[in-house]
Design a protein around this motif. Structure first.
Motif, PDB file in Angstrom:
ATOM      1  N   ALA A 107      53.884  -0.671 -80.995  1.00  0.00           N
ATOM      2  CA  ALA A 107      54.464  -1.809 -81.718  1.00  0.00           C
ATOM      3  C   ALA A 107      55.037  -1.369 -83.056  1.00  0.00           C
ATOM      4  N   SER A 108      54.366  -0.425 -83.718  1.00  0.00           N
ATOM      5  CA  SER A 108      54.839   0.061 -85.006  1.00  0.00           C
ATOM      6  C   SER A 108      56.167   0.797 -84.860  1.00  0.00           C
ATOM      7  N   VAL A 109      56.264   1.680 -83.865  1.00  0.00           N
ATOM      8  CA  VAL A 109      57.510   2.409 -83.633  1.00  0.00           C
ATOM      9  C   VAL A 109      58.632   1.435 -83.275  1.00  0.00           C
ATOM     10  N   SER A 114      63.518  -1.573 -84.708  1.00  0.00           N
ATOM     11  CA  SER A 114      64.236  -2.848 -84.825  1.00  0.00           C
ATOM     12  C   SER A 114      64.869  -3.012 -86.206  1.00  0.00           C
ATOM     13  N   ILE A 115      64.251  -2.410 -87.227  1.00  0.00           N
ATOM     14  CA  ILE A 115      64.839  -2.452 -88.572  1.00  0.00           C
ATOM     15  C   ILE A 115      66.205  -1.770 -88.561  1.00  0.00           C
ATOM     16  N   LEU A 116      66.261  -0.580 -87.951  1.00  0.00           N
ATOM     17  CA  LEU A 116      67.529   0.160 -87.895  1.00  0.00           C
ATOM     18  C   LEU A 116      68.563  -0.545 -87.026  1.00  0.00           C
ATOM     19  N   ILE A 117      68.111  -1.082 -85.898  1.00  0.00           N
ATOM     20  CA  ILE A 117      69.056  -1.733 -84.983  1.00  0.00           C
ATOM     21  C   ILE A 117      69.672  -2.972 -85.628  1.00  0.00           C
ATOM     22  N   ALA A 132      62.437  -5.724 -81.234  1.00  0.00           N
ATOM     23  CA  ALA A 132      61.293  -4.852 -80.946  1.00  0.00           C
ATOM     24  C   ALA A 132      60.698  -5.166 -79.577  1.00  0.00           C
ATOM     25  N   VAL A 133      60.583  -6.440 -79.258  1.00  0.00           N
ATOM     26  CA  VAL A 133      60.035  -6.851 -77.961  1.00  0.00           C
ATOM     27  C   VAL A 133      60.925  -6.362 -76.816  1.00  0.00           C
ATOM     28  N   VAL A 134      62.223  -6.511 -76.958  1.00  0.00           N
ATOM     29  CA  VAL A 134      63.158  -6.058 -75.911  1.00  0.00           C
ATOM     30  C   VAL A 134      63.024  -4.558 -75.683  1.00  0.00           C
ATOM     31  N   ILE A 341      53.441  -5.994 -77.412  1.00  0.00           N
ATOM     32  CA  ILE A 341      54.302  -7.120 -77.784  1.00  0.00           C
ATOM     33  C   ILE A 341      53.554  -8.098 -78.685  1.00  0.00           C
ATOM     34  N   LEU A 342      52.313  -8.395 -78.344  1.00  0.00           N
ATOM     35  CA  LEU A 342      51.517  -9.308 -79.171  1.00  0.00           C
ATOM     36  C   LEU A 342      51.349  -8.775 -80.588  1.00  0.00           C
ATOM     37  N   MET A 343      51.161  -7.457 -80.712  1.00  0.00           N
ATOM     38  CA  MET A 343      50.949  -6.871 -82.034  1.00  0.00           C
ATOM     39  C   MET A 343      52.202  -6.906 -82.900  1.00  0.00           C
ATOM     40  N   THR A 344      53.379  -6.940 -82.286  1.00  0.00           N
ATOM     41  CA  THR A 344      54.604  -7.007 -83.089  1.00  0.00           C
ATOM     42  C   THR A 344      54.696  -8.316 -83.870  1.00  0.00           C
ATOM     43  N   PHE A 345      53.992  -9.346 -83.412  1.00  0.00           N
ATOM     44  CA  PHE A 345      54.059 -10.653 -84.065  1.00  0.00           C
ATOM     45  C   PHE A 345      53.078 -10.786 -85.229  1.00  0.00           C
TER      46      PHE A 345
END
Length: 441
Positions: A107-109, A114-117, A132-134, A341-345
């Motif tokens: 999730a961290s990676v 996602s920041i760069l994208i 990030a989820v995608v 995915i849950l951790m990204t939130f």
């Protein structure tokens, strides 16, 4: 008689090296420059932190390589800890990677990617989590195919990431006009933390070297290839990281790096290579992080699979399933994907990465001590012996304890949270075994 599918033993040295290097070199070296500098307080100390982190990682890799060569099976750290220290600690090592470390680091990676994208396409910040989820879903699905697919993707992305790495190193050294060493942090942000925290931040960038051990059951000759892949891979990354950090400090003043934060590398790329060159370099970095995420989502499900085969997880019957044609643990991959995915939130990528490293180093440190136990217990010839024994494992052990102590002092509540999640594995193990006993009667 039903023949259960087995994992394919098809990975050679090239694939193993690309997984080691490709999994390590990802978002950390591009996003952690500012946080390492802020904690270290000066460019000299920050560069030293990157070198110390590399040395700790190399000694750690050498130590684990000796253990792994004696236990060349799928499961990695989970198997090592159980064989040396017994069932409960082995289970906690696996549980930690399945529930905390694996999904959290993935999730961290994905969060850093996602920041760069979003920056690249000019999308608003609220798109970061969906992106990030995608990425997590797409790369998880990729790794549900035969392991050759994930290994090929690792080789491809590792080759691609050499482009931005080479460009940053060459441009920074040849065209930078800042004195790389001796810059002190004086403005913008107050320097916080200490060298321990700075080294901890670099260890996120070095993280991933042990994941190749999870593929021991899929390597052609793991007793020989596992030590080679870890030693060559980690040594190459140590050299690359030192050169990249020196180049960044030579190109950008320390306070400018702090002001830019996570965007420092993107700013360097655009300044050095212009609008088009900056975008091409950003694409290279994004591909680099895709390779890292691929390495995580290729290897962590193998721990889930190994634990499920032992009946150590809820729904083990499903998690131990291998696709009959692809020979990959598809349900285990899906489980890691869902938790990530849950951790990204719920977590900031930067904070999440530090706590991940702390959690896994609890068990790394235990494994480093385990080498001394294993040497005392086993006297037969070893496929690989760590050089300069006992100095190298002692450095790894000391480095591990240093990292753990630093994080406890600087983020005690985060430490308590993650340790609590790990310890929750014990009642889970008790419940699983109780239900198993009831089913037998």
């Amino acid at each position: 008689m039903n023949h259960q599918p087995e994992l394919n033993r098809t990975l050679g040295l090239g694939s193993a090296l690309s997984i080691v290097i490709g999994t390590i070199i990802g978002s950390g070296i591009f996003f952690k420059q500012a946080s390492v500098l802020a904690s270290a307080g000066s460019s000299t100390h920050a560069l030293l932190a990157w070198i110390i982190g590399g040395v700790i990682t190399l000694t750690s890799g050498l130590t684990i390589a000796e253990i792994g060569a004696q236990m060349p099976v799928t499961g990695g750290l989970y198997v090592y800890i159980e064989n040396i220290f017994g069932r409960r600690l082995g289970f906690l090592a696996g549980w930690m990677q399945v529930i905390v470390y694996g999904p959290a680091i993935s999730a961290s990676v994905a969060g850093f990617m996602s920041i760069l994208i979003t920056e690249f396409f000019g999308w608003p910040e609220q798109w970061r989590i969906p992106v990030a989820v995608v990425m997590i879903v797409a790369i998880s699905v990729l790794n549900m195919f035969e392991n050759r697919v994930g290994a090929f993707f690792s080789i491809l992305t590792t080759l691609c990431k050499l482009v931005p790495i080479t460009a940053i190193i060459v441009w920074g050294i040849l065209h930078g006009h800042v004195t790389a060493l001796g810059q002190t942090v004086t403005t913008v942000h107050q320097a916080s933390g200490n060298m321990g925290v700075a080294v901890l931040a670099t260890l996120f960038a070095y993280d991933g070297w042990i994941l190749i051990a999870n593929l021991g059951g899929e390597m052609k000759n793991p007793q020989k290839l596992l030590p080679q892949a870890i030693i060559i891979g980690v040594s190459a990354v140590l050299l690359i990281y030192t050169l990249i950090s020196f180049s960044v400090f030579r190109f950008l003043p320390a306070n400018k790096i702090l002001a830019l934060g996570e965007k420092a590398t993107a700013y360097l790329a655009q300044t050095a290579f212009g609008q088009l060159g900056g975008k091409l370099l950003a694409i290279g970095i994004i591909i680099s992080m895709m390779g890292t995420l691929n390495g995580k989502l290729l290897t962590f499900p193998r721990i889930v699979y190994a634990m499920a085969k032992r009946g150590d997880l809820p729904f083990s019957r499903y998690l131990a399933y291998l696709h009959p044609r692809a020979k990959t643990p598809v349900y285990a991959t899906g489980a890691v994907m869902v938790i990530a995915i849950l951790m990204t939130f719920f977590f900031n990528p930067d904070h999440l990465s530090d706590l991940c490293v702390f959690t896994v180093y609890c068990f790394y440190t235990l494994a480093f001590f385990g080498l001394f136990v294993l040497r005392h217990r086993r006297t037969e010839p070893r496929p690989f012996s760590v050089p300069l024994y006992p100095l190298v494992p002692l450095v790894a052990l000391g480095g591990g304890l240093f990292i753990l102590g630093s994080e406890v002092v600087n983020d005690p509540w985060g430490v308590i949270l993650f340790i609590g999640v790990v310890v929750l594995g014990l009642p889970i193990l008790w419940l699983i075994k109780t239900l198993d006993r009831k089913r037998q009667f």
